[in-house]
Design a protein around this motif. Structure first.
Motif, short mmCIF file in Angstrom:
data_model
loop_
_atom_site.label_atom_id
_atom_site.label_comp_id
_atom_site.label_asym_id
_atom_site.label_seq_id
_atom_site.Cartn_x
_atom_site.Cartn_y
_atom_site.Cartn_z
N SER A 170 4.15 -6.85 1.73
CA SER A 170 2.96 -6.52 2.54
C SER A 170 1.91 -7.62 2.54
O SER A 170 0.73 -7.36 2.78
N HIS A 204 1.05 -9.76 4.59
CA HIS A 204 0.35 -9.99 5.85
C HIS A 204 -0.45 -8.77 6.32
O HIS A 204 -0.98 -8.76 7.42
N CYS A 205 -0.49 -7.73 5.46
CA CYS A 205 -1.27 -6.53 5.80
C CYS A 205 -2.03 -6.10 4.55
O CYS A 205 -1.44 -5.54 3.62
N GLU A 248 -4.11 -3.79 3.91
CA GLU A 248 -4.12 -2.36 3.61
C GLU A 248 -2.86 -1.93 2.88
O GLU A 248 -2.90 -1.16 1.92
N PRO A 280 7.33 -2.83 5.51
CA PRO A 280 6.40 -3.15 6.61
C PRO A 280 7.15 -3.73 7.81
O PRO A 280 8.13 -4.47 7.66
N PRO A 313 2.66 0.10 11.13
CA PRO A 313 2.83 -1.03 10.22
C PRO A 313 3.90 -0.84 9.15
O PRO A 313 4.18 -1.76 8.40
#
Length: 263
Positions: A16, A18-19, A21, A239, A249
Motif C-alpha cells: 500500500s 502508494h495509498c 490510507e 490494493p 482501492p
C-alpha cells in the motif's frame, strides 16, 4: 458481559505504499474492545510495529505472506520477540485470555486434501503456484519451504488445537487462523479450482467445537455457521486488484473496515 470484537484480515499494508490510507493501521471501530487480524497484514514483523500502540489488544496470527523473503519458522520467534511490550498479542499455537474470551491462534497452513484422489497433483500445483513455496526458505537448511512443510506445520497446529479445545473453559472460545478451516468459505464457482486445496482444509469437526472461528487467506467475505460455531472472514485484499470496481482501492468490495461481532 458481551465484548465487541473487530475483525479483519489480508490488509496487505506492504503493498500500500502508494495509498497512505491503506498503509496506515486500520481505524478502531466504535466501541470495539479488541481487534483480530487474521494474517497477511504486513511483511515480516512490520505489522507489530504499526499496531504496537493500538488502543485495544490486537490478536494477530501470521499468514502466508509474512514469511516471504524470510526464514521459517525462525520468523515466529522474531514476531514473538517484537510483540513483547506492545498492544499486539501474536499467537502461533498459543492462546490469549481476555476477560471471558479465550483466543486460540495459529497460521494453521493447509493439508492439500480437498481433492483426496488428486492429492499428489494438488501438492505439485501448489509447489509451483503458491508464492510461499517460491519466496520462503526453511530455517534449518535454507531450502525452499514446500507443501510438505506446510502439512507438517498444520499437523502440529491441529494436535495443539485439539488439546486446547479439550480443556474446559467457562467463557467463549474464539479460534483465529489465517488458512481456511472449511471449503464452505470458498465460493461455489471456485471450489473446484486447482489451487483450492492450498487455501482450505476440511476441519469442520474441530470448527463446531469453537464459538467463533475467524480466518483470512480468502480475498472474499464469508459469514456462516457450522453447528454452534460462527465462521467469519473479512479480508480487504490487495490494493488495486478489483477488476469489477477499478475505482475501489482494494480487492474485496465487501470488506467492512469497522466490522465487529458481539461475543
Amino acid at each position: 458481559m458481551a465484548m465487541k470484537i473487530q475483525i479483519a484480515s489480508d490488509l496487505h499494508h506492504e503493498m500500500s505504499q502508494h495509498c497512505h490510507e491503506l498503509a496506515c493501521p486500520l481505524p478502531l471501530a466504535p466501541g470495539a474492545d479488541a481487534l483480530v487480524l487474521a494474517g497477511d497484514i504486513h511483511e515480516g514483523t512490520n505489522a507489530i510495529d504499526i499496531y504496537s500502540d493500538y488502543p485495544v489488544p490486537v490478536v494477530y496470527v501470521h499468514g502466508n505472506h509474512e514469511p516471504l523473503n524470510n526464514r521459517y519458522p525462525a520468523l515466529i520467534s522474531d514476531l514473538e520477540d517484537r510483540a513483547v511490550g506492545t498492544a499486539v498479542r501474536f499467537l502461533q499455537n498459543d492462546q490469549f485470555t481476555f476477560g471471558e474470551i479465550r483466543f486460540l491462534g495459529a497460521c494453521m497452513w493447509t493439508d492439500y486434501l480437498q481433492f483426496p484422489l488428486h492429492f499428489n497433483d494438488s501438492l505439485e500445483i501448489a509447489r509451483h503456484g503458491m508464492i510461499e513455496h517460491k519466496l520462503v526458505r526453511r530455517s534449518g537448511d535454507g531450502r525452499m519451504f514446500q507443501p510438505e512443510d506446510a502439512r507438517m506445520h498444520q499437523r502440529e497446529t491441529l494436535l495443539w488445537l485439539r488439546e486446547q479445545l479439550d480443556v474446559p473453559f467457562l467463557g467463549k472460545t474464539i479460534v483465529v487462523t489465517h488458512h481456511i478451516p472449511s471449503p464452505r468459505s470458498i465460493p461455489h464457482a471456485h471450489q473446484q479450482h486447482a489451487l483450492a486445496p492450498a487455501y482450505a482444509s476440511n476441519l469442520e469437526l474441530l470448527v463446531e467445537r469453537a464459538d467463533l472461528w475467524i480466518h483470512g487467506h480468502a480475498h472474499w467475505s464469508c459469514d456462516y455457521r457450522i453447528g454452534k460455531c460462527r465462521v467469519i472472514c473479512n479480508p480487504r485484499g490487495r490494493p488495486g486488484r478489483n477488476r469489477k470496481y477499478p475505482e475501489l482501492p482494494y480487492e474485496n468490495a465487501e470488506f467492512q473496515p469497522a466490522l465487529t461481532v458481539d461475543v
